[in-house]
Motif scaffolding. Structure first.
Motif, PDB file in Angstrom:
ATOM      1  N   GLN A  33       2.916   0.944 -10.893  1.00  0.00           N
ATOM      2  CA  GLN A  33       2.690   0.160  -9.683  1.00  0.00           C
ATOM      3  C   GLN A  33       1.342   0.515  -9.083  1.00  0.00           C
ATOM      4  OE1 GLN A  33       6.319   0.073  -7.045  1.00  0.00           O
ATOM      5  NE2 GLN A  33       6.886   1.792  -8.339  1.00  0.00           N
ATOM      6  N   TYR A  35      -0.489   0.720  -5.231  1.00  0.00           N
ATOM      7  CA  TYR A  35      -0.273   0.751  -3.791  1.00  0.00           C
ATOM      8  C   TYR A  35      -1.623   0.771  -3.085  1.00  0.00           C
ATOM      9  CZ  TYR A  35       4.697   2.045  -4.164  1.00  0.00           C
ATOM     10  OH  TYR A  35       6.044   2.056  -4.416  1.00  0.00           O
ATOM     11  N   ARG A  41      -2.474   5.291   7.549  1.00  0.00           N
ATOM     12  CA  ARG A  41      -1.246   4.502   7.432  1.00  0.00           C
ATOM     13  C   ARG A  41      -0.438   4.906   6.199  1.00  0.00           C
ATOM     14  NH1 ARG A  41      -1.884  -0.555   9.980  1.00  0.00           N
ATOM     15  NH2 ARG A  41      -3.156  -0.263  11.851  1.00  0.00           N
ATOM     16  N   GLY A  42       0.755   4.333   6.083  1.00  0.00           N
ATOM     17  CA  GLY A  42       1.567   4.567   4.893  1.00  0.00           C
ATOM     18  C   GLY A  42       1.112   3.699   3.737  1.00  0.00           C
ATOM     19  N   LEU A  43       1.842   3.798   2.646  1.00  0.00           N
ATOM     20  CA  LEU A  43       1.502   3.066   1.438  1.00  0.00           C
ATOM     21  C   LEU A  43       2.156   1.701   1.435  1.00  0.00           C
ATOM     22  CD1 LEU A  43       2.158   6.187  -0.681  1.00  0.00           C
ATOM     23  CD2 LEU A  43       0.000   4.977  -0.789  1.00  0.00           C
ATOM     24  N   ASP A  92       6.715   5.589 -12.889  1.00  0.00           N
ATOM     25  CA  ASP A  92       8.038   6.179 -12.946  1.00  0.00           C
ATOM     26  C   ASP A  92       8.460   6.276 -14.404  1.00  0.00           C
ATOM     27  OD1 ASP A  92       8.594   3.079 -12.232  1.00  0.00           O
ATOM     28  OD2 ASP A  92      10.222   3.849 -13.482  1.00  0.00           O
ATOM     29  N   LEU A  99       8.257   8.864  -7.970  1.00  0.00           N
ATOM     30  CA  LEU A  99       7.021   8.265  -8.456  1.00  0.00           C
ATOM     31  C   LEU A  99       5.962   9.350  -8.600  1.00  0.00           C
ATOM     32  CD1 LEU A  99       6.825   5.092  -6.169  1.00  0.00           C
ATOM     33  CD2 LEU A  99       7.532   5.209  -8.575  1.00  0.00           C
TER      34      LEU A  99
ATOM     35  N   PHE B  33      13.153   9.545  -0.196  1.00  0.00           N
ATOM     36  CA  PHE B  33      12.198  10.437  -0.843  1.00  0.00           C
ATOM     37  C   PHE B  33      11.243  11.013   0.201  1.00  0.00           C
ATOM     38  CE2 PHE B  33      13.111   8.622  -5.065  1.00  0.00           C
ATOM     39  CZ  PHE B  33      13.605   7.382  -4.725  1.00  0.00           C
ATOM     40  N   TYR B  35       7.415  12.932   0.346  1.00  0.00           N
ATOM     41  CA  TYR B  35       6.194  13.249  -0.380  1.00  0.00           C
ATOM     42  C   TYR B  35       5.246  13.990   0.556  1.00  0.00           C
ATOM     43  CZ  TYR B  35       7.549   9.712  -3.889  1.00  0.00           C
ATOM     44  OH  TYR B  35       8.205   8.988  -4.859  1.00  0.00           O
ATOM     45  N   PRO B  43      -0.047  11.067  -2.991  1.00  0.00           N
ATOM     46  CA  PRO B  43       1.191  11.741  -2.590  1.00  0.00           C
ATOM     47  C   PRO B  43       1.808  12.524  -3.740  1.00  0.00           C
ATOM     48  CG  PRO B  43       1.183   9.436  -1.913  1.00  0.00           C
ATOM     49  CD  PRO B  43       0.027   9.616  -2.823  1.00  0.00           C
ATOM     50  N   GLU B  44       2.406  13.654  -3.392  1.00  0.00           N
ATOM     51  CA  GLU B  44       3.131  14.453  -4.378  1.00  0.00           C
ATOM     52  C   GLU B  44       4.576  14.610  -3.937  1.00  0.00           C
ATOM     53  OE1 GLU B  44      -0.452  17.061  -6.382  1.00  0.00           O
ATOM     54  OE2 GLU B  44       1.557  17.864  -6.151  1.00  0.00           O
ATOM     55  N   PHE B  45       5.467  14.448  -4.874  1.00  0.00           N
ATOM     56  CA  PHE B  45       6.899  14.454  -4.626  1.00  0.00           C
ATOM     57  C   PHE B  45       7.384  15.792  -4.100  1.00  0.00           C
ATOM     58  CE2 PHE B  45      11.285  13.560  -5.190  1.00  0.00           C
ATOM     59  CZ  PHE B  45      11.876  14.618  -5.851  1.00  0.00           C
ATOM     60  N   TYR B  48      14.364  14.411  -3.109  1.00  0.00           N
ATOM     61  CA  TYR B  48      15.012  13.104  -3.242  1.00  0.00           C
ATOM     62  C   TYR B  48      16.478  13.215  -2.861  1.00  0.00           C
ATOM     63  CZ  TYR B  48      17.613   9.651  -6.096  1.00  0.00           C
ATOM     64  OH  TYR B  48      18.480   8.695  -6.551  1.00  0.00           O
ATOM     65  N   LEU B  91       5.019  11.969   3.921  1.00  0.00           N
ATOM     66  CA  LEU B  91       5.463  10.585   3.805  1.00  0.00           C
ATOM     67  C   LEU B  91       6.926  10.533   3.411  1.00  0.00           C
ATOM     68  CD1 LEU B  91       2.423   9.261   1.752  1.00  0.00           C
ATOM     69  CD2 LEU B  91       2.951   8.613   4.089  1.00  0.00           C
ATOM     70  N   VAL B  99      14.154   4.060  -8.252  1.00  0.00           N
ATOM     71  CA  VAL B  99      12.990   4.898  -8.028  1.00  0.00           C
ATOM     72  C   VAL B  99      11.767   4.056  -7.730  1.00  0.00           C
ATOM     73  CG1 VAL B  99      11.373   6.460  -9.186  1.00  0.00           C
ATOM     74  CG2 VAL B  99      13.818   6.783  -9.457  1.00  0.00           C
ATOM     75  N   TYR B 100      11.670   2.883  -8.385  1.00  0.00           N
ATOM     76  CA  TYR B 100      10.379   2.219  -8.354  1.00  0.00           C
ATOM     77  C   TYR B 100      10.178   1.256  -7.191  1.00  0.00           C
ATOM     78  CZ  TYR B 100      13.011  -1.411 -10.878  1.00  0.00           C
ATOM     79  OH  TYR B 100      13.939  -2.335 -11.258  1.00  0.00           O
ATOM     80  N   GLU B 101      11.208   0.895  -6.482  1.00  0.00           N
ATOM     81  CA  GLU B 101      11.027  -0.018  -5.341  1.00  0.00           C
ATOM     82  C   GLU B 101      11.126   0.760  -4.042  1.00  0.00           C
ATOM     83  OE1 GLU B 101      13.871  -3.267  -6.920  1.00  0.00           O
ATOM     84  OE2 GLU B 101      12.424  -4.303  -5.639  1.00  0.00           O
ATOM     85  N   GLN B 102      10.135   1.578  -3.789  1.00  0.00           N
ATOM     86  CA  GLN B 102      10.150   2.430  -2.611  1.00  0.00           C
ATOM     87  C   GLN B 102       9.332   1.811  -1.486  1.00  0.00           C
ATOM     88  OE1 GLN B 102       9.354   6.606  -3.373  1.00  0.00           O
ATOM     89  NE2 GLN B 102      10.283   6.478  -5.397  1.00  0.00           N
ATOM     90  N   PHE B 104       7.507   2.755   2.066  1.00  0.00           N
ATOM     91  CA  PHE B 104       6.990   3.963   2.694  1.00  0.00           C
ATOM     92  C   PHE B 104       6.873   3.819   4.204  1.00  0.00           C
ATOM     93  CE2 PHE B 104       5.685   6.956  -0.597  1.00  0.00           C
ATOM     94  CZ  PHE B 104       5.868   6.196  -1.720  1.00  0.00           C
ATOM     95  N   GLY B 105       7.116   4.916   4.888  1.00  0.00           N
ATOM     96  CA  GLY B 105       6.840   5.004   6.305  1.00  0.00           C
ATOM     97  C   GLY B 105       5.377   5.317   6.546  1.00  0.00           C
ATOM     98  N   PRO B 106       4.952   5.363   7.812  1.00  0.00           N
ATOM     99  CA  PRO B 106       3.543   5.595   8.138  1.00  0.00           C
ATOM    100  C   PRO B 106       3.116   7.046   7.959  1.00  0.00           C
ATOM    101  CG  PRO B 106       4.816   5.413  10.139  1.00  0.00           C
ATOM    102  CD  PRO B 106       5.764   5.104   9.016  1.00  0.00           C
TER     103      PRO B 106
END
Lengths: 111, 113
Positions: A33, A35, A41-43, A92, A99, B33, B35, B43-45, B48, B91, B99-102, B104-106
């Motif tokens: 994906q 982004y 801001r966020g992603l 992923d 991710l 999630f 990050y 971002p790093e994980f 979860y 984040l 997993v792939y349709e995440q 994100f918040g600000p």
């Protein structure tokens, strides 16, 4: 450590030009994906391409995926000042619960 | 609102203080999630959750980091005895399940002085 790397790290273009950024990753993936992240801001999700797809379009965005080279590219056509942001690829993989993001390309579009 | 929200947006902590960061996911999203994003990096994980169960915490950098989601909705990331290297944007993301349709918040920008 992060899964992918992107180049260039930074890109500056004139409004109306096309912008191309590349992403390389390390392991087999299910999906990739792209982004966008505006400063502070966020992603925001832009586009997803599955591992069995080679090219995908969405509006002014074109994404390609070459799984043999473990790389992807994002093309933004007819860029606008509002496209100024950082762009990240994210992958992923089977068995992973998260991710993996690249290091990002900072795009500046000059009006 | 319809999106993921996080609070506070900015937090300044003195080294050694404990902090708590909150995430309100999209209603009905099963997966959540966290990050960590250092300046100029992707971002790093961290961890979860699926509902209230923390299924993966392999990305938490030390035992000073603790996350919970007791009722399967709101989540809190707690950092004890903050260090300067904890300075980053944290984040939160949620998804229906995958997993792939995440979404994100600000983020919360944490600065440890």
């Amino acid at each position: 450590s992060q899964q992918g790397e992107e180049d260039p790290q930074a890109l500056s273009i004139q409004e109306g030009e096309n912008a191309t950024m590349n992403c390389s990753y390390k392991t087999s993936i299910n999906n990739l994906q792209w982004y966008r992240q505006n400063s502070g801001r966020g992603l925001v999700h832009l586009i997803l391409i599955r591992s069995n797809e080679r090219e995908k379009h969405s509006g002014r965005l074109r994404v390609t995926l070459d799984t043999s080279k473990k790389s992807s590219s994002l093309l933004i056509t007819a860029s606008r000042a509002a496209d100024t942001a950082s762009y990240f690829c994210a992958t992923d993989s089977t068995g992973a619960n998260n991710l993996f993001f690249g290091t990002g390309t900072r795009l500046t579009v000059i009006p | 609102g319809a999106g993921v929200s996080q609070s506070p947006r900015y937090k300044v902590a003195k080294r050694g203080q404990d902090v708590a960061l909150r995430c309100d996911p999209i209603s009905g999203h099963v997966s959540l999630f966290w990050y960590q994003q250092a300046l100029g990096q992707g971002p790093e994980f961290l961890t979860y959750f699926q509902n209230e169960a923390q299924l993966d915490k392999s990305g938490l950098p030390s035992d000073r980091f603790f996350a919970e989601r007791p009722e399967g909705s709101v989540s809190t990331l707690k950092i004890q005895r903050t260090q300067q290297e904890d300075s980053a944007v944290y984040l939160c993301a949620s998804s229906v399940i995958t997993v792939y349709e995440q979404y994100f918040g600000p983020g919360t920008r944490l600065t440890v002085t």
